[in-house]
Design a protein around this motif. Structure first.
Motif, mmCIF file in Angstrom:
data_model
loop_
_atom_site.group_PDB
_atom_site.id
_atom_site.type_symbol
_atom_site.label_atom_id
_atom_site.label_comp_id
_atom_site.label_asym_id
_atom_site.label_seq_id
_atom_site.Cartn_x
_atom_site.Cartn_y
_atom_site.Cartn_z
ATOM 1 N N MET A 1 0.843 -1.187 0.000
ATOM 2 C CA MET A 1 0.000 0.000 0.000
ATOM 3 C C MET A 1 0.887 1.249 0.000
ATOM 4 O O MET A 1 1.793 1.398 0.790
ATOM 5 N N SER A 2 0.630 2.153 -0.941
ATOM 6 C CA SER A 2 1.466 3.336 -1.107
ATOM 7 C C SER A 2 1.133 4.387 -0.064
ATOM 8 O O SER A 2 -0.028 4.593 0.307
ATOM 9 N N GLN A 3 2.166 5.065 0.453
ATOM 10 C CA GLN A 3 1.998 6.147 1.419
ATOM 11 C C GLN A 3 2.729 7.382 0.939
ATOM 12 O O GLN A 3 3.664 7.291 0.123
ATOM 13 N N SER A 4 2.315 8.530 1.442
ATOM 14 C CA SER A 4 2.945 9.792 1.057
ATOM 15 C C SER A 4 3.311 10.568 2.314
ATOM 16 O O SER A 4 2.529 10.621 3.271
ATOM 17 N N THR A 5 4.510 11.161 2.321
ATOM 18 C CA THR A 5 4.978 11.939 3.470
ATOM 19 C C THR A 5 5.662 13.210 2.976
ATOM 20 O O THR A 5 6.393 13.175 1.985
ATOM 21 N N THR A 6 5.418 14.314 3.676
ATOM 22 C CA THR A 6 6.096 15.567 3.394
ATOM 23 C C THR A 6 6.975 15.923 4.580
ATOM 24 O O THR A 6 6.493 15.974 5.722
ATOM 25 N N LEU A 7 8.258 16.147 4.326
ATOM 26 C CA LEU A 7 9.213 16.464 5.383
ATOM 27 C C LEU A 7 9.810 17.846 5.150
ATOM 28 O O LEU A 7 10.051 18.250 4.007
ATOM 29 N N GLN A 8 10.060 18.567 6.270
ATOM 30 C CA GLN A 8 10.697 19.882 6.206
ATOM 31 C C GLN A 8 12.206 19.673 6.306
ATOM 32 O O GLN A 8 12.689 19.079 7.274
ATOM 33 N N VAL A 9 12.954 20.137 5.289
ATOM 34 C CA VAL A 9 14.391 19.875 5.215
ATOM 35 C C VAL A 9 15.157 21.179 5.388
ATOM 36 O O VAL A 9 14.908 22.160 4.681
ATOM 37 N N GLU A 10 16.102 21.198 6.334
ATOM 38 C CA GLU A 10 16.934 22.362 6.583
ATOM 39 C C GLU A 10 18.271 22.220 5.869
ATOM 40 O O GLU A 10 18.802 21.121 5.751
ATOM 41 N N ALA B 1 15.130 8.983 -3.432
ATOM 42 C CA ALA B 1 14.709 8.076 -4.503
ATOM 43 C C ALA B 1 15.477 6.765 -4.480
ATOM 44 O O ALA B 1 14.993 5.737 -4.982
ATOM 45 N N ALA B 2 16.686 6.763 -3.897
ATOM 46 C CA ALA B 2 17.508 5.559 -3.866
ATOM 47 C C ALA B 2 17.013 4.522 -2.866
ATOM 48 O O ALA B 2 17.446 3.366 -2.905
ATOM 49 N N LEU B 3 16.098 4.906 -1.985
ATOM 50 C CA LEU B 3 15.595 3.960 -0.987
ATOM 51 C C LEU B 3 14.652 2.953 -1.631
ATOM 52 O O LEU B 3 13.889 3.298 -2.543
ATOM 53 N N GLU C 1 6.237 -0.629 0.699
ATOM 54 C CA GLU C 1 6.918 -1.442 1.707
ATOM 55 C C GLU C 1 8.434 -1.299 1.580
ATOM 56 O O GLU C 1 8.967 -1.132 0.494
ATOM 57 N N GLY C 2 9.097 -1.396 2.720
ATOM 58 C CA GLY C 2 10.553 -1.324 2.727
ATOM 59 C C GLY C 2 11.086 0.035 3.116
ATOM 60 O O GLY C 2 12.277 0.187 3.364
ATOM 61 N N THR C 3 10.216 1.047 3.166
ATOM 62 C CA THR C 3 10.650 2.401 3.510
ATOM 63 C C THR C 3 9.601 3.038 4.411
ATOM 64 O O THR C 3 8.414 2.763 4.294
ATOM 65 N N ASP C 4 10.081 3.895 5.297
ATOM 66 C CA ASP C 4 9.172 4.689 6.116
ATOM 67 C C ASP C 4 9.770 6.080 6.278
ATOM 68 O O ASP C 4 10.836 6.386 5.735
ATOM 69 N N ALA C 5 9.077 6.939 7.020
ATOM 70 C CA ALA C 5 9.525 8.324 7.176
ATOM 71 C C ALA C 5 10.885 8.398 7.862
ATOM 72 O O ALA C 5 11.718 9.248 7.528
ATOM 73 N N ARG C 6 11.137 7.508 8.809
ATOM 74 C CA ARG C 6 12.432 7.523 9.491
ATOM 75 C C ARG C 6 13.559 7.216 8.518
ATOM 76 O O ARG C 6 14.621 7.851 8.547
ATOM 77 N N SER C 7 13.338 6.237 7.615
ATOM 78 C CA SER C 7 14.352 5.905 6.618
ATOM 79 C C SER C 7 14.622 7.091 5.706
ATOM 80 O O SER C 7 15.776 7.364 5.340
ATOM 81 N N LEU C 8 13.559 7.807 5.343
ATOM 82 C CA LEU C 8 13.727 8.999 4.511
ATOM 83 C C LEU C 8 14.564 10.050 5.237
ATOM 84 O O LEU C 8 15.481 10.646 4.652
ATOM 85 N N ALA C 9 14.272 10.279 6.499
ATOM 86 C CA ALA C 9 15.012 11.267 7.280
ATOM 87 C C ALA C 9 16.474 10.880 7.410
ATOM 88 O O ALA C 9 17.372 11.729 7.319
ATOM 89 N N GLU C 10 16.741 9.587 7.625
ATOM 90 C CA GLU C 10 18.125 9.133 7.735
ATOM 91 C C GLU C 10 18.867 9.299 6.418
ATOM 92 O O GLU C 10 20.039 9.673 6.395
ATOM 93 N N ALA C 11 18.170 9.046 5.288
ATOM 94 C CA ALA C 11 18.792 9.218 3.976
ATOM 95 C C ALA C 11 19.123 10.683 3.723
ATOM 96 O O ALA C 11 20.191 11.015 3.184
#
Length: 820
Positions: free
Chosen positions: A1-10, A26-28, A49-59
C-alpha cells in the motif's frame, strides 16, 4: 500500500542541494517518487513497503541535510485504562512521519514527536479518532489548565453515580434485603409477589445500564467490535451477562435448566453504581494531582496598570507589549517580566522559586510575572510577555514533565497491551471449567465466576500508577522551586551514583569578594580599606570591584588618587592623601623593597585556603595583607554533607588552578576534584566520572556547562544561570541555591518509591484477586466472590493508586547537612 509523506528539510540553498536530497530519497527501496520544493524547503515522497519516514530522514541526513522535528500536543477523551493508552500510542506511532508518542492517562493528553511537515495536528487527532477515542489539538504555546475540564468530568461522574445509586438501592433491597432483615422476603412474596419483584428489578436495572451506565457501552462496545477491548468493554460484558441471564430467568425461565432460574439484576446494577463511584473519586483525586498547573496559571494577574501616552490605564495583561511601563502598587502581583525603572520594594518570589524570604528589589533589578509586591510602589519596563515570559515557561516545563513517560513504564506497557484480552480469555476459561466441573446449579455458578473475573480485573490501576505519581511529584517539585523539564529525569536522578558540580557560580557566588584583611600593629583597618578602594577605583580588574564593594559596605569612602599606575602582572600604585600606596602581590613588594616578612605566614595560610593574597604598603612600609576569593555559597557544605548521607559521591569540575580547587574541595568535603579543565574538556571529565562511578548528575550554570549538562544522565541548571544552560538541563533550580540538588534527589527517590508502590499494588491486586474471582478457593472450602464485591474491589483499586500518589503533595522539604 502506497503512502505519502512531506518532510521539512533544513540546509538546502540551491538546485544542487534539492537534487542531492531527491536522489538520496529516490535511492531507498520502495520509493516511487521524491520531489523537493526548494522555496518551501520540503521533500514530498511516495513509497511502499521497505521504507518509512524515518528511513527517509536518515537518507536526507546522510546526504548532509537535516529533517526538522516538532512536537504536537493532543487532548484525548474516552481513555479509561492502560489498554487505551497503549492503543492510542500504537496508532500514533504507526502514522508516517511520527517518531514517537507519549500518552498520559492521568491528564488525558498525548505528546506526539514527528518530522516537521509530516502531519498536521488535525490529521493526528483523526488518527486517534480512528482508534476509537475523541481527540483534538492543543495549543502548544498557551499554558494548559485542565482544572475546568476535570471539574466538568467530576461533576458528570458524580451526577451519573447519584442517579445510579437512587435506582440501584430499591433493586438491592428487593434482592438482598432478606439477608439483612428477616421476614423481608416473606413480605415481598405476600404483597407484590415474586414475578412483580423481578419485573421491578428488571425495569430499574435496565434504566441503570441505559442511562448512567451508558458510558460503559458507548465506549466499550465499539472497542469490542474493533477487537480491541478496554476497561469499558469488561464492565459492559460483565453487567450485560448478569442482566441478560436475569432477563431470561424472569421472562422465559423454561429456557434455563431446572433450578438455575436465579436473577442477578442487583449484581448488574451494583456493578455499574460502584464503578461510577470509583470513577467519581478517581476524577476528584486526579484533579488534585494536576493542581500544580492550576496554581501556577492562577499566579498571573488579569490586568495591569500601564502608562500609555502619559496616562496610567488598566489593561488586560494579554495586551501588554515589550517596552510598556507598568505601575505596581503595594500587594499587587507582577503582571509580566520586566526591569524596575523606579521605586524600591520587597518582592515575594516563593511561589516560583521556593525561597521563603522576600527579595529587596530596586532600580535595574529584574521582576518576574506572578510574584507578589510588598509594601513599596514600583514601576517597571516590560521585557518579556506571552510564551517567552518566565511564568509561561515554567508552566510549559511542568506540563511537559507531567506528560512524560518514565523508562519504568515500558514494562507496564508490554503487560497492559495484552491485559484486557487475557482477562476476557480467563473469563471464558473460568466459565468453561465451572460448566464442566462445577456443582449444581452449574450455570449459575459458572456465570457468577465469569462475571466476577471480568469485573474485578483493573487495568485502570496499572495505567494510573506511573503518570499520576509523575504529575503529583513534578507538581510538588515546582512548589519547591525544582522544575523537572522532562518527566524521565525523575527516574534518572534517583539512579545517580555521583553528583558533579561546576565551581564558579554554582558552589561559589561567581564573583570575587574581600574575605580577609589583616593589618600590622598600630594600623587601622578602615584606613587601609579606604586607601585600597581609592587606588582600585580607577581599575576594571575583578579584584578592584571586590575591594570597592567591601569599602562601600563598611563605609570607608575612597579618597582622591594621584599618579595612578597599573604595574602589569604585579598590582597598582598611586598617591592617596599624600602617601604613596602600593597594592599587589609579593613580587610587587619585593621589587619595591617592601619587607613582607611580618605577614608572610598569614598570606601563605590564606593561599592554602584557596584565596588570593595581596599586600598593601604605605610609603614603602607594609601595612596589611588582604585576601580576595570567590566565596562559597551559604549552604554548600551542608549540601555536600546531605549528598554523602544519601550515599552519593561528589565531584567538582573546574577550570581553576589545582591548589585553589583542592582548597575549596577540602572546605566543602568534596570527594574528587577535576581541575584546570578547559570548557571543551568538561564533557571528557563527565565521561570519565561516569566510567568510574556510574550514572551521573551534573550541576552547572554557564554557557560552557551546556555540553556537560547534555552529556550527564541528569543535567541540573542553576536557575540564576544562562538561558542556554537552563534549556539544556533536565532539571532547573529556580532559586539559584545549590541546596536544591539534595531536595531534588530526595524528591526523585520518593517519587520512584511511590511509583513502585503503585505498580506493586496494581499488579499484585490483579494477580491475587483474578484467580479468587475465578473461584480458585471454592474447591478448598473457600468462598465464591460476588460480582458486587468484585466491582467494589475494582473501583477501590484505582482510587487507592491515585490516593497513594497524592501523598507526594506533602513530600519535602527535607533537612540538610548530617541530620536525618
Amino acid at each position: 500500500m502506497s503512502q505519502s509523506t512531506t518532510l521539512q528539510v533544513e540546509g538546502m540553498s540551491c538546485a544542487s542541494c534539492a537534487g542531492r536530497v531527491e536522489r538520496a530519497a529516490a535511492a531507498l527501496p520502495g520509493v516511487t517518487s521524491a520531489n523537493v520544493n526548494l522555496a518551501m524547503k520540503t521533500l514530498n515522497a511516495e513509497y511502499g513497503e521497505g521504507t518509512d519516514a524515518r528511513s527517509l530522514a536518515e537518507a536526507v541526513a546522510k546526504a548532509g541535510y537535516q529533517v526538522e522535528t516538532e512536537d504536537t500536543r493532543l487532548e484525548v477523551e474516552g481513555m479509561t485504562c492502560a489498554s487505551c493508552v497503549g492503543r492510542v500510542e500504537r496508532a500514533l506511532k504507526a502514522y508516517p512521519g511520527v517518531t514517537g508518542a507519549e500518552v498520559n492517562l492521568a491528564d488525558g493528553s498525548a505528546v506526539v514527536h514527528l518530522y516537521s511537515g509530516a502531519a498536521t495536528p488535525t490529521e493526528l487527532a483523526q488518527v486517534v479518532q480512528r482508534a476509537g477515542y475523541d481527540a483534538h489539538p492543543l495549543d502548544t504555546g498557551a499554558p494548559r489548565d485542565a482544572s475546568l475540564k476535570r471539574n466538568e468530568e467530576m461533576a458528570a461522574q458524580r451526577r451519573a453515580f447519584l442517579i445510579a445509586l437512587g435506582l440501584t438501592l430499591p433493586v438491592f433491597l428487593l434482592a438482598m434485603g432478606a439477608h439483612f432483615v428477616p421476614g423481608v422476603q416473606h413480605l415481598i412474596d405476600t404483597t407484590i409477589g415474586q414475578t412483580a419483584d423481578r419485573v421491578i428489578q428488571f425495569a430499574l436495572t435496565t434504566i441503570v445500564l441505559a442511562w448512567p451506565g451508558r458510558q460503559f457501552f458507548r465506549h466499550g462496545v465499539p472497542m469490542l467490535l474493533r477487537a480491541a477491548p478496554d476497561m469499558n468493554s469488561l464492565v459492559a460484558l460483565g453487567a450485560t451477562a448478569a442482566w441478560a441471564y436475569s432477563t431470561v430467568a424472569t421472562f422465559a425461565p423454561g429456557v434455563l435448566p431446572a433450578g438455575t432460574d436465579h436473577v442477578y439484576f442487583e449484581a448488574a446494577a451494583v456493578i455499574v453504581t460502584l464503578i461510577l463511584l470509583g470513577r467519581t473519586l478517581e476524577a476528584r483525586a486526579k484533579g488534585q494531582a494536576g493542581a500544580a498547573i492550576s496554581k501556577l496559571i492562577g499566579l498571573a494577574p488579569t490586568t495591569a496598570r500601564v502608562v500609555r501616552q502619559g496616562k496610567a490605564i488598566d489593561l488586560p495583561v494579554a495586551e501588554l507589549r515589550e517596552g510598556d511601563i507598568v505601575e505596581l502598587r503595594p500587594g499587587e502581583r507582577v503582571a509580566a517580566d520586566g526591569e524596575v525603572t523606579e521605586g524600591r520594594s520587597w518582592i515575594d518570589r516563593s511561589m516560583l522559586t521556593g525561597e521563603p524570604a522576600p527579595v529587596e528589589t530596586g532600580v535595574g533589578d529584574e521582576v518576574v510575572g506572578g510574584t507578589v509586591n510588598g509594601e513599596g510602589a514600583l514601576s517597571f519596563r516590560v521585557t518579556r510577555t506571552g510564551e517567552a515570559a518566565t511564568l509561561s515557561r515554567i508552566v510549559r516545563m511542568v506540563s511537559d514533565a507531567q506528560g512524560g513517560k518514565l523508562p519504568i513504564q515500558a514494562m507496564v506497557d508490554k503487560v497492559t497491551m495484552w491485559f484486557v484480552p487475557a482477562v476476557m480469555a480467563a473469563a471464558l476459561v473460568t466459565l468453561g471449567i465451572w460448566l464442566i466441573f462445577g456443582p449444581a446449579p452449574v450455570l449459575a455458578h459458572a456465570l457468577v465466576a465469569a462475571v466476577a473475573v471480568l469485573i474485578i480485573a483493573c487495568p485502570c490501576a496499572m495505567g494510573l500508577a506511573t503518570p499520576t505519581s509523575i504529575m503529583v511529584g513534578s507538581g510538588r517539585g515546582a512548589e519547591l522551586g525544582l522544575l523537572f523539564r522532562k518527566g524521565e529525569a525523575l527516574q534518572r536522578l534517583s539512579e545517580a551514583q555521583v553528583v558533579a558540580f561546576d565551581k564558579t557560580g554554582t558552589l561559589t557566588e561567581g564573583h570575587p569578594a574581600l574575605t580577609d584583611l589583616v593589618t600590622t600593629a598600630g594600623v587601622d583597618r578602615a584606613t587601609v580599606l579606604s586607601a585600597a578602594a581609592a587606588i582600585e577605583a580607577k581599575s576594571e580588574h575583578p579584584v578592584a570591584r571586590a575591594l570597592l564593594k567591601a569599602a562601600e559596605q563598611e563605609g570607608a569612602a575612597p579618597a582622591p588618587v594621584e599618579d595612578f599606575a597599573v604595574i602589569a602582572g604585579h598590582g597598582v600604585s598611586g598617591t592617596v592623601s599624600g602617601r604613596r600606596v602600593l597594592l599587589g602581590n609579593a613580587r610587587l613588594m619585593q621589587r619595591e623593597g617592601v619587607d613582607i616578612a611580618p605577614l608572610t605566614d598569614t598570606a601563605n595560610r590564606l593561599a592554602v585556603e584557596g584565596k588570593t593574597p595581596l599586600y598593601a604598603a604605605f610609603d614603602g612600609a607594609l601595612v596589611a595583607t588582604l585576601a580576595v576569593a570567590d566565596p562559597v555559597k551559604d549552604g554548600a557544605a551542608e549540601l555536600i554533607a546531605t549528598l554523602h548521607r544519601l550515599g552519593l559521591k561528589t565531584a567538582m569540575v573546574t577550570g581553576d588552578a589545582e591548589p585553589t580547587a583542592q582548597a575549596i574541595a577540602r572546605t566543602l568535603g568534596i570527594d574528587k576534584v577535576v581541575a584546570e579543565v578547559l570548557p571543551e574538556g568538561k564533557v571528557d571529565a563527565v565521561k570519565a566520572l561516569q566510567a568510574e562511578h556510574g550514572a551521573l548528575a551534573f550541576v552547572g550554570d554557564g554557557i560552557n556547562d551546556a555540553p556537560a549538562l547534555a552529556t550527564a544522565e541528569t543535567g541540573i541548571a542553576i536557575g540564576t544561570g544562562t538561558d542556554v544552560a537552563i534549556e539544556t538541563a533536565d532539571l532547573v533550580l529556580m532559586s539559584g541555591d545549590p541546596a536544591g540538588v539534595a531536595q531534588a534527589v530526595q524528591l526523585s527517590r520518593t517519587t520512584m518509591r511511590n511509583i513502585r508502590q503503585n505498580l506493586g499494588w496494581a499488579f499484585g491486586y490483579n494477580v491475587v484477586l483474578i484467580p479468587v474471582a475465578a473461584g480458585i478457593l471454592a474447591p478448598f472450602g473457600g468462598p465464591m466472590l460476588s460480582p458486587m464485591l468484585a466491582a467494589a474491589a475494582m473501583a477501590a483499586s484505582s482510587v487507592i493508586v491515585v490516593s497513594n500518589a497524592l501523598r507526594l503533595k506533602r513530600a519535602g522539604p527535607w533537612p540538610t547537612g548530617n541530620r536525618t
